[in-house]
Design a protein around this motif. Structure first.
Motif, PDB file in Angstrom:
ATOM      1  N   GLU A 483      75.023  99.478 -64.335  1.00 33.42           N
ATOM      2  CA  GLU A 483      74.434 100.464 -65.008  1.00 33.42           C
ATOM      3  C   GLU A 483      74.581 100.464 -66.681  1.00 33.42           C
ATOM      4  O   GLU A 483      75.553 100.114 -67.073  1.00 33.42           O
ATOM      5  CB  GLU A 483      74.811 101.806 -64.379  1.00 33.42           C
ATOM      6  CG  GLU A 483      74.417 102.981 -65.040  1.00 33.42           C
ATOM      7  CD  GLU A 483      75.166 104.424 -64.433  1.00 33.42           C
ATOM      8  OE1 GLU A 483      74.630 105.374 -64.904  1.00 33.42           O
ATOM      9  OE2 GLU A 483      76.173 104.194 -64.005  1.00 33.42           O
ATOM     10  N   HIS A 494      65.542  99.470 -71.767  1.00 29.92           N
ATOM     11  CA  HIS A 494      65.219  98.286 -70.669  1.00 29.92           C
ATOM     12  C   HIS A 494      66.169  97.432 -70.821  1.00 29.92           C
ATOM     13  O   HIS A 494      67.037  97.275 -71.641  1.00 29.92           O
ATOM     14  CB  HIS A 494      63.928  97.921 -71.108  1.00 29.92           C
ATOM     15  CG  HIS A 494      63.951  96.890 -72.561  1.00 29.92           C
ATOM     16  ND1 HIS A 494      63.765  97.718 -73.694  1.00 29.92           N
ATOM     17  CD2 HIS A 494      63.866  95.782 -72.791  1.00 29.92           C
ATOM     18  CE1 HIS A 494      63.653  96.749 -74.596  1.00 29.92           C
ATOM     19  NE2 HIS A 494      63.877  95.726 -74.026  1.00 29.92           N
ATOM     20  N   SER A 501      63.674  95.097 -66.429  1.00 31.11           N
ATOM     21  CA  SER A 501      63.600  96.307 -65.771  1.00 31.11           C
ATOM     22  C   SER A 501      63.731  97.429 -66.698  1.00 31.11           C
ATOM     23  O   SER A 501      64.482  97.318 -67.888  1.00 31.11           O
ATOM     24  CB  SER A 501      64.582  96.468 -64.692  1.00 31.11           C
ATOM     25  OG  SER A 501      64.536  97.581 -63.957  1.00 31.11           O
ATOM     26  N   THR A 502      63.103  98.438 -66.386  1.00 32.08           N
ATOM     27  CA  THR A 502      63.285  99.664 -67.353  1.00 32.08           C
ATOM     28  C   THR A 502      64.210 100.788 -66.371  1.00 32.08           C
ATOM     29  O   THR A 502      64.281 101.804 -66.930  1.00 32.08           O
ATOM     30  CB  THR A 502      61.942 100.429 -67.414  1.00 32.08           C
ATOM     31  OG1 THR A 502      61.198 100.719 -66.319  1.00 32.08           O
ATOM     32  CG2 THR A 502      61.139  99.531 -68.419  1.00 32.08           C
ATOM     33  N   GLU A 503      64.542 100.380 -65.226  1.00 33.91           N
ATOM     34  CA  GLU A 503      65.808 101.337 -64.544  1.00 33.91           C
ATOM     35  C   GLU A 503      67.191 100.975 -65.294  1.00 33.91           C
ATOM     36  O   GLU A 503      67.586  99.888 -65.159  1.00 33.91           O
ATOM     37  CB  GLU A 503      65.587 100.875 -63.111  1.00 33.91           C
ATOM     38  CG  GLU A 503      64.351 101.133 -62.400  1.00 33.91           C
ATOM     39  CD  GLU A 503      63.983 102.456 -62.448  1.00 33.91           C
ATOM     40  OE1 GLU A 503      64.965 103.351 -62.060  1.00 33.91           O
ATOM     41  OE2 GLU A 503      62.622 103.026 -62.399  1.00 33.91           O
ATOM     42  N   GLY A 758      66.898 111.752 -58.503  1.00 33.25           N
ATOM     43  CA  GLY A 758      67.872 111.345 -59.293  1.00 33.25           C
ATOM     44  C   GLY A 758      69.119 111.996 -59.315  1.00 33.25           C
ATOM     45  O   GLY A 758      68.813 113.304 -59.551  1.00 33.25           O
ATOM     46  N   SER A 773      70.861 106.318 -59.089  1.00 33.53           N
ATOM     47  CA  SER A 773      69.928 106.385 -57.970  1.00 33.53           C
ATOM     48  C   SER A 773      70.148 107.167 -56.909  1.00 33.53           C
ATOM     49  O   SER A 773      71.368 107.185 -56.404  1.00 33.53           O
ATOM     50  CB  SER A 773      69.422 104.929 -57.777  1.00 33.53           C
ATOM     51  OG  SER A 773      69.093 104.484 -58.926  1.00 33.53           O
TER      52      SER A 773
END
Length: 812
Positions: A483, A494, A501-503, A758, A773
């Motif tokens: 994370e 990102h 990824s942008t998560e 979320g 998440s």
């Protein structure tokens, strides 16, 4: 009783504290009743008595236990270089320990009781500890390590001391018994009901405290036996059965406890030296304070077999993981019951993955040789000056060189153990290889990265100050969670590298080397606004006790100033004169210089205080400014405090400082933006205390002008006007619980929320400091790492399709 030491070296003869114990000689050395000698019990055994097999050791007087073998004594503690004792107290003394009772130098258990004069040892035995009162203490001989390093167990407990279980505090001392030098001993805490009451605040008479195979020290074993029977009768690989076990034991604690024992290679465990406890409750209480939920927790002690004490030069190669999970109970002291819990839990996929990843996390941080070796070396240096005299007294260790070699064995173990530990994990779980995971951030002050249970920042033990890029060793095919966590003023942008990824949260199953860089973007920060402002130009004549604010921002309760206390002090105004000008510092709201009046605190003695009630509802990043001066007889010092609970508790924001003498004024500013609790707080207060010269006078005054409180408006979507409010949507989210609360290093969240999008933890600045998440179907449970957070109040916000729910969280 008193002890007097006369030495050619003077009072600096010893670098460690000196503990002097005076006791009636026959209490220790009498043939029939003495508890420090082999005595009559040994001779009876030698003549054919079967005492030994019944009591688990060679027979001797020193095996006697219980209150009937507790003798009165007197203890004095002399700090290094002191000319008198800091503590003098009558006490009770027993012999303490297991096999180490047979050593020439024995461990002592010390009791404070009312019948000896006082129920507690009211003394800071362990520097740096928050505890200064104890019912019981140990003067330990270092157990099985007594002839080796004299600090092995203490070093091991410090190495693993930041994990999720209890350890015993430590302080080495020199002991004298009846004026005779008795050598190095270790002050240690003792685990018992008094310890649990002191540390956890539980009812000492309402606990279950067990050891070994559910042997009772306090309470009864019925709950523990029920848990063990449930594990034997149910398939723990099934999620619902594993979830039930989570309500009976603290799985995080159990995981860390076993990992620590395995890593240090403590082969005097798991069939021996086990203490575990719970507060006795009729059911699991998930929202109870930490330690009050009714679950079992384990406590670490007596790890002297670890770090190479036995097993030869290559003891670091010992496969303690296989040893601790052998279903047949390999050799004494490991009968099958001793390995049952761990090997049964490892059947569950979730526990297995968590166990492997937690082990990897700790090998990459807490157990890094670069961290472990300095701990050993530091503890060595503390007692090193006293080793020659100790050897002269006891002929053990055999020589100073032998002692150095014993310490070197620990250091060699620390350097070699991680490689073999990873090898043992791969062998046990049939993992083909290690995998490197390299993590980086675009700028070190923009944020940091979490992997599994650890935050990659210097606050985590074993993480260097020069943190990034950072590489950890993990395992092929074992899923990891990574994370990106933004620093205040930034937000995650990102990932670049092995996965773009942008998560912010990635869940990866590594099969080869992984390299990731987290990028963060600066967030726009609104300019501060004035929340409260006093210019004092419109003060009425005469004296008064309350001054309302001249300006308060919309939606915020009006601020007030009071001047409570005793003595002749009072508040009034001082109007402008040419020879006594008012301040033109910190002017706001269109006010002009040299006009109107100032606030005068008359006779500002140390018995009075100036109190500002300044609500900051819907504002964050709080700061304060004011102009001040004093007359010749006015108090020369002011100290600035804040309170987040309407004055029940005060915290010093800045040490006392000298104020200017008229006609000079000075501007005082206080930045409280890094204190979450002062933001969005309807109960915020500031206090000025007066001190220094003239603080006892009945004349003179201190003056104040242009007092302002500033803040940044909070994002309306995260404003919580009442921190105790829990917002709830019973239709969409019928179930949302957190525990323990207050939280420590871990926070468990259970929820059921259709359309959940979320989960975020929001500080009182309104910033999301962590995000996770979530799953949308069924009852879910998460374990959240809160160990690196600043203590304070947070909001746990669960977003869903039609809104959000919030719970207040306290992190301590």
């Amino acid at each position: 009783s008193s002890s007097y030491f006369v030495s050619e070296a003077g009072r600096n003869q010893y670098s460690l504290p000196v503990v002097s114990i005076s006791i009636q000689e026959d209490s220790f050395y009498d043939y029939e009743d003495g508890i420090y000698v082999a005595g009559i019990d040994f001779d009876n055994w030698r003549e054919g008595n079967t005492w030994a097999s019944a009591n688990g050791g060679s027979p001797a007087n020193y095996w006697r236990r219980g209150v009937e073998w507790e003798y009165p004594a007197h203890m004095e503690i002399f700090p290094p270089g002191a000319d008198h004792a800091d503590l003098t107290q009558d006490i009770g003394v027993r012999i303490h320990g297991g096999w180490s009772r047979s050593f020439p130098k024995k461990s002592l258990r010390l009791y404070a009781r009312n019948r000896y004069g006082t129920q507690y040892f009211n003394y800071s035995v362990f520097p740096g500890s928050m505890y200064t009162s104890f019912n019981r203490l140990l003067l330990r001989n270092s157990g099985n390590d007594a002839d080796n390093t004299l600090f092995r167990d203490a070093a091991i407990q410090k190495i693993v001391g930041r994990l999720d279980f209890d350890i015993q505090d430590y302080r080495p001392v020199i002991v004298f018994i009846n004026s005779e030098y008795w050598g190095i001993h270790n002050f240690r805490e003792r685990y018992d009901k008094h310890y649990l009451a002191r540390v956890y605040g539980v009812d000492a008479e309402n606990i279950d405290l067990l050891d070994g195979n559910a042997s009772v020290k306090e309470g009864d074993p019925s709950h523990y036996n029920a848990m063990r029977n449930y594990m034997a009768d149910n398939d723990i690989s099934q999620p619902e059965n594993y979830a039930h076990i989570n309500t009976m034991m603290d799985v995080s604690n159990f995981t860390d406890y076993n990992i620590a024992q395995i890593y240090v290679k403590n082969t005097d465990w798991p069939g021996n030296n086990i203490d575990f406890w719970r507060l006795r409750t009729t059911e699991y209480l998930p929202e109870a304070p930490f330690g009050h939920d009714g679950r079992w927790r384990w406590m670490l002690y007596d790890t002297d077999f670890g770090f190479g004490l036995f097993g030869g030069a290559n003891s670091f190669t010992h496969n303690t993981l296989a040893f601790a999970t052998d279903p047949n109970g390999p050799n004494w002291p490991n009968p099958p019951w001793s390995t049952f819990l761990l090997r049964t839990l490892l059947i569950n996929p979730e526990f297995k993955t968590g166990f492997i990843n937690r082990f990897a996390d700790l090998l990459n941080t807490h157990f890094q040789p670069a961290r472990v070796v300095p701990i050993i070396q530091e503890m060595k240096q503390i007692i090193q000056p006293e080793i020659p005299e100790h050897i002269h007294r006891w002929s053990a260790p055999g020589s100073f060189v032998a002692w150095n070699n014993n310490v070197a064995t620990m250091i060699h173990f620390a350097n070699q153990r991680p490689h073999y530990q990873r090898l043992h994990i791969r062998q046990y779980f049939n993992i083909p290889s290690n995998v490197d995971i390299s993590l980086d951030v675009d700028q070190t002050n923009h944020g940091y990265i979490r992997i599994n249970t650890i935050n990659i920042n210097p606050e985590t033990p074993g993480i260097p100050e020069d943190t990034y890029p950072w590489t950890g060793i993990y395992f092929h095919g074992i899923p990891v969670e990574i994370e990106a966590i933004a620093a205040p003023g930034f937000e995650f942008s990102h990932w670049e590298g092995s996965q773009n990824s942008t998560e912010p949260v990635l869940r990866l199953t590594p099969e080869s080397h992984i390299s990731l860089t987290a990028f963060f973007a600066e967030t726009e920060t609104p300019d501060p606004e004035i929340i409260h402002y006093w210019h004092f130009n419109d003060l009425p004549a005469g004296t008064f006790s309350v001054v309302n604010t001249d300006f308060t921002a919309d939606g915020v309760e009006t601020g007030t100033i009071t001047y409570p206390g005793t003595g002749p002090g009072y508040m009034d105004r001082r109007t402008h004169r040419e020879d006594d000008p008012v301040s033109n510092l910190n002017l706001h709201q269109g006010q002009e210089a040299d006009q109107g009046a100032v606030l005068r605190a008359r006779n500002p003695a140390d018995t009075r205080e100036l109190i500002f009630h300044v609500p900051t509802t819907a504002y964050e990043d709080i700061s304060v400014a004011y102009a001040t001066t004093r007359t010749n007889n006015g108090a020369t010092e002011q100290a600035f405090f804040y309170s987040t609970d309407s004055g029940s508790t005060w915290y010093l924001a800045e040490q006392a400082y000298l104020t200017q003498l008229l006609p000079l004024w000075e501007l005082k500013t206080f930045d409280l933006s890094d204190i979450p609790d002062v933001s969005n707080n309807a109960n915020l207060q500031f206090r000025i205390l007066f001190g220094g010269d003239n603080a006892e006078n009945t004349s003179g005054n201190n003056r104040f002008d242009n007092v302002s409180v500033h803040g940044v408006p909070m994002d309306e979507t995260v404003q919580v006007t009442d921190p105790d409010e829990e917002r709830y949507e019973t239709q969409t989210c019928p179930y949302f619980k957190v525990f323990p609360n207050p939280a420590g290093d871990w926070l468990f969240v259970e929820y059921e929320c259709a359309g959940a999008t979320g989960l975020s933890l929001i500080n009182m600045h309104g910033q999301a400091v962590k995000t996770w998440s979530v799953e949308t179907q069924g009852r879910q449970q998460l374990r959240l790492n809160t160990g690196s957070l600043m203590q304070g109040v947070y909001m746990l916000k669960l977003d869903h399709a039609s809104g959000f729910v919030i719970k207040k969280i306290v992190v301590k």
